[in-house]
Design an enzyme around this catalytic site. Sequence first.
Site, short mmCIF file in Angstrom:
data_model
loop_
_atom_site.label_atom_id
_atom_site.label_comp_id
_atom_site.label_asym_id
_atom_site.label_seq_id
_atom_site.Cartn_x
_atom_site.Cartn_y
_atom_site.Cartn_z
N ASP A 84 80.17 109.21 1.52
CA ASP A 84 80.80 107.94 1.51
C ASP A 84 81.85 108.25 2.72
O ASP A 84 82.43 107.08 3.15
CB ASP A 84 81.49 107.65 0.16
CG ASP A 84 80.50 107.16 -0.66
OD1 ASP A 84 79.15 106.83 -0.50
OD2 ASP A 84 80.88 107.19 -2.27
N GLY A 85 82.62 109.38 2.92
CA GLY A 85 83.45 109.68 3.70
C GLY A 85 82.89 109.39 5.22
O GLY A 85 83.73 108.92 6.08
N ASN A 122 88.25 101.58 0.59
CA ASN A 122 88.12 102.01 -0.76
C ASN A 122 89.65 101.95 -1.33
O ASN A 122 89.89 101.24 -2.41
CB ASN A 122 87.92 103.39 -0.75
CG ASN A 122 86.59 103.59 -1.18
OD1 ASN A 122 85.79 102.83 -1.57
ND2 ASN A 122 86.14 105.08 -1.37
N ASP A 123 90.63 102.75 -0.81
CA ASP A 123 91.97 102.70 -1.67
C ASP A 123 93.22 103.36 -0.69
O ASP A 123 92.68 104.09 0.26
CB ASP A 123 91.87 103.71 -3.01
CG ASP A 123 91.14 104.95 -2.58
OD1 ASP A 123 91.55 105.72 -1.53
OD2 ASP A 123 90.64 105.62 -3.58
N ALA A 129 86.11 105.33 -7.34
CA ALA A 129 86.59 106.79 -6.71
C ALA A 129 87.93 107.42 -7.44
O ALA A 129 87.73 107.62 -8.69
CB ALA A 129 86.72 106.65 -5.42
N TYR A 130 88.99 107.57 -6.59
CA TYR A 130 90.02 108.07 -7.21
C TYR A 130 90.61 107.38 -8.36
O TYR A 130 91.25 107.76 -9.32
CB TYR A 130 90.92 108.26 -6.21
CG TYR A 130 92.26 109.19 -6.17
CD1 TYR A 130 92.41 109.91 -7.60
CD2 TYR A 130 93.27 109.45 -5.44
CE1 TYR A 130 93.47 110.82 -7.89
CE2 TYR A 130 93.93 110.36 -5.60
CZ TYR A 130 94.17 110.83 -6.75
OH TYR A 130 95.30 111.96 -7.11
#
Length: 300
Positions: A72-73, A151-152, A192-193
């Site tokens: 994903d990165g 994402n965030d 995720a996080y």
Amino acid sequence: MERDARASRPARHPAGPPRRVVLFGGWSQGPREKARQRLIDALVSGGLEVATPQVATDLAEKPDLVVTVGGDGTLLDAVRRFRVWDVPFFSVNAGHLGFLSAVSMDQVDLAVEHIRAGTWVEVEAPLLRVVARPAGPDGEELAPREIFCLNDVVVERASPRTLTLAVDVADLEMAPVVGDGLVVATPLGSTAYARAAGGPMIHPSLAAFQVVGLNLHHSAHTRYVDTPMVLPPGHDLQIVNLRPHDRPARLTADGMVAAENFLNCTVSWIDSGVRLAYLPGFSYLKRAEAVLWGPPPAQG
């Protein structure tokens, strides 16, 4: 691609087979490198032009599709570099989770078949627009930075001491918040996080983002919000570090450090974000089951 009757983000199909494809990632030796070369060979043999730029300005003409090989990165990195093209991103998972990926490495041949035929489906994923004001070495305010996140965005302490943050939502003061920081996540980033911090999963068909605290401190003498908040578009979020002089806060966007000591930032929803490509029949809930929960137990 599954779609609820109330979903705000229906899947769409490309206009036709692609002519030019950009391949990004897969540089490390081993399975990733092999998958990368298999993709290049298969796409070229199918009559497609394949380029491997590092940044968008490396190409004079934009491609029809960006294919990434990695986790994903790698996809998030490709979005940062190539989002300006406004083309779909198709991710081949060669990483750990690969929640955002379209296929795994053992599905490379199937992926090439759909890429060459132009039979993938696309979903528009929203972004978070962050305008951050960092501080210099002497605490002086520097020029603001604009960042876009798929994402965030994470505000976290950059020292052993807890942060004291002022948080306003739609001009309503919701805090101060005392703790290790905050996560602001899109629906895609909710797995995720934000999920690790106790936030809910948000289906990507929903137009909503969330704010989740990181190890917040509870006190009878201060106001605090200890429940994750799910917010609609239009509710801009303002976060201010109230003690930057002795309690610096680090700002990261999609896993990349945007400011080692930030003073304040504004987070807003961008509806027209990134086009993600998947194989026909892709299901977000099935992906969540496979990646996050595991298969159901065998019967009998």
